[in-house]
Design a protein around this motif. Structure first.
Motif, PDB file in Angstrom:
ATOM      1  N   ALA A  29      67.367 -13.090  37.086  1.00  0.00           N
ATOM      2  CA  ALA A  29      66.000 -13.051  37.622  1.00  0.00           C
ATOM      3  C   ALA A  29      65.020 -13.830  36.752  1.00  0.00           C
ATOM      4  CB  ALA A  29      65.550 -11.599  37.753  1.00  0.00           C
ATOM      5  N   ALA A  30      65.257 -13.878  35.435  1.00  0.00           N
ATOM      6  CA  ALA A  30      64.330 -14.549  34.524  1.00  0.00           C
ATOM      7  C   ALA A  30      64.561 -16.058  34.460  1.00  0.00           C
ATOM      8  CB  ALA A  30      64.465 -13.959  33.122  1.00  0.00           C
ATOM      9  N   GLY A  31      65.586 -16.550  35.162  1.00  0.00           N
ATOM     10  CA  GLY A  31      65.879 -17.974  35.111  1.00  0.00           C
ATOM     11  C   GLY A  31      64.807 -18.797  35.812  1.00  0.00           C
ATOM     12  N   VAL A  73      66.899 -19.607  31.003  1.00  0.00           N
ATOM     13  CA  VAL A  73      65.976 -18.511  30.722  1.00  0.00           C
ATOM     14  C   VAL A  73      65.047 -18.933  29.584  1.00  0.00           C
ATOM     15  CG1 VAL A  73      65.828 -16.138  29.872  1.00  0.00           C
ATOM     16  CG2 VAL A  73      67.619 -16.782  31.497  1.00  0.00           C
ATOM     17  N   PRO A  74      63.742 -18.758  29.709  1.00  0.00           N
ATOM     18  CA  PRO A  74      62.841 -19.040  28.583  1.00  0.00           C
ATOM     19  C   PRO A  74      63.153 -18.126  27.398  1.00  0.00           C
ATOM     20  CG  PRO A  74      61.609 -18.727  30.642  1.00  0.00           C
ATOM     21  CD  PRO A  74      63.025 -18.296  30.904  1.00  0.00           C
ATOM     22  N   ARG A  75      62.866 -18.614  26.208  1.00  0.00           N
ATOM     23  CA  ARG A  75      63.161 -17.820  25.009  1.00  0.00           C
ATOM     24  C   ARG A  75      62.469 -16.452  25.046  1.00  0.00           C
ATOM     25  NH1 ARG A  75      65.572 -20.636  20.769  1.00  0.00           N
ATOM     26  NH2 ARG A  75      65.715 -22.896  21.091  1.00  0.00           N
ATOM     27  N   GLU A  76      61.250 -16.412  25.597  1.00  0.00           N
ATOM     28  CA  GLU A  76      60.526 -15.147  25.603  1.00  0.00           C
ATOM     29  C   GLU A  76      61.119 -14.135  26.576  1.00  0.00           C
ATOM     30  OE1 GLU A  76      58.162 -18.118  28.180  1.00  0.00           O
ATOM     31  OE2 GLU A  76      59.309 -18.121  26.288  1.00  0.00           O
ATOM     32  N   ALA A  77      62.044 -14.578  27.437  1.00  0.00           N
ATOM     33  CA  ALA A  77      62.661 -13.663  28.403  1.00  0.00           C
ATOM     34  C   ALA A  77      64.135 -13.413  28.093  1.00  0.00           C
ATOM     35  CB  ALA A  77      62.515 -14.225  29.816  1.00  0.00           C
TER      36      ALA A  77
END
Length: 247
Positions: A238-240, A75-79
Motif C-alpha cells: 500500500a505504501a508503494g 516504498v519511500p524511506r519514511e514508510a
C-alpha cells in the motif's frame, strides 16, 4: 511464506529495516544480495544499487524496493515500517518486472533491470549510432549516446533524455537518443526480441553501461544485442509509489 518468514535486507539503513522486520514478526538477515537471497523467503532492497544486485541473482522470491525509483513502485524511506509489515504478513501483490540481457559481440554479457546505455566516454562527444530489429533498420542518428530502457527504468534516465514512460505491464523497451545532434529526432517503443544497437562511427571511445555498472568498451560496428532475460517479482504494498513520476 511461513508464519515467521526470513526476510533478507540489502543496502543502506539495514539496521532500521531489520528492526522493522522483527517488529512485524519476521526474522531478518542482512548482508550481500547473494547471501541473503540464498537464506531468505523475501528480500527488502534499499536503494537502486541494492535492487540491481538482487535482480542479478535471479531470485524468484518477492522483493520490496525501498527508495529505488517510481518504476518499481518502491516504498519511500519514511514508510519503511508500514511497507515491511505488509511484506511480512503477506499483504501485497506480486508484480513481474522484466530483465534484459545484453551481449557485445561474443565476448561480453550483462543483465539489466532498468536500462542499458551506449555513451561516449568523454562528455559532449558525438558518435553515430544505429538501431536495428531483426533485418530492419529502425534508425541511424548522431548523439552523445543511446539508452534502452525497460518499463521499470523508463521513468529514470530515459525519461530525462526525453523518452516515454512505459506502463509496468508493457511488453517493450524504450529506445532514446541521448543529447542527439538533431532537435526533432524520434524515440521508439520496441519489443526487445531481436533488438540491437551499434556504434557506426565514433569520435571518442564508447562504453556500455548496464544499470549502475560500466560493462566495457564497444567498438564500431559491434552489435550490442538485447534479449529478454526473465523477470524479478516485486512486492507491491500500500505504501508503494505510483509507477508514474509526479507531474
Amino acid at each position: 511464506m511461513s508464519d515467521s518468514p526470513v526476510v533478507g535486507v540489502v543496502g543502506a539503513d539495514a539496521d532500521a529495516v531489520v528492526a522493522a522486520v522483527e517488529s512485524a514478526g519476521g526474522r531478518a538477515t542482512a548482508g550481500t544480495a547473494k547471501r541473503v537471497v540464498d537464506e531468505s523467503e523475501a528480500v527488502v532492497a534499499v536503494g537502486e544499487s541494492a535492487l540491481f544486485a538482487v535482480a542479478r541473482t535471479g531470485t524468484d522470491d518477492p522483493v520490496l524496493p525501498v527508495a529505488a525509483g517510481a518504476g518499481v513502485r518502491s516504498v519511500p524511506r519514511e514508510a519503511v515500517a508500514a511497507g515491511v509489515a505488509d511484506l511480512v504478513t503477506g499483504d501485497y501483490e506480486r508484480a513481474s518486472h522484466p530483465l534484459v540481457d545484453v551481449r557485445v559481440a561474443d565476448r561480453t554479457r550483462a543483465t539489466a533491470l532498468f536500462d542499458l546505455m551506449l555513451v561516449s566516454a568523454e562528455p559532449a562527444q558525438i558518435s553515430e549510432y544505429a538501431v536495428e530489429r531483426g533485418d530492419d533498420r529502425v534508425a541511424r542518428f548522431r548523439a552523445d549516446g543511446v539508452v534502452v530502457a525497460t518499463p521499470a527504468g523508463s521513468s529514470g534516465y530515459a525519461s530525462d533524455a526525453g523518452g516515454p514512460v512505459l506502463a509496468p505491464e508493457t511488453d517493450a523497451v524504450a529506445v532514446v537518443p541521448v543529447a542527439p545532434f538533431e532537435t526533432d529526432i524520434d524515440h521508439w517503443v520496441l519489443p526487445p526480441e531481436g533488438l540491437s544497437v551499434s556504434v557506426e562511427r565514433d569520435e571518442t571511445a564508447v562504453h556500455l553501461l548496464a544499470d549502475d555498472r560500466v560493462v566495457g568498451p564497444v567498438e564500431p560496428h559491434e552489435p550490442v544485442r538485447v534479449t529478454p532475460a526473465g523477470s524479478i517479482a516485486v512486492a507491491v504494498v500500500a505504501a508503494g509509489r505510483s509507477p508514474f513520476p509526479p507531474a
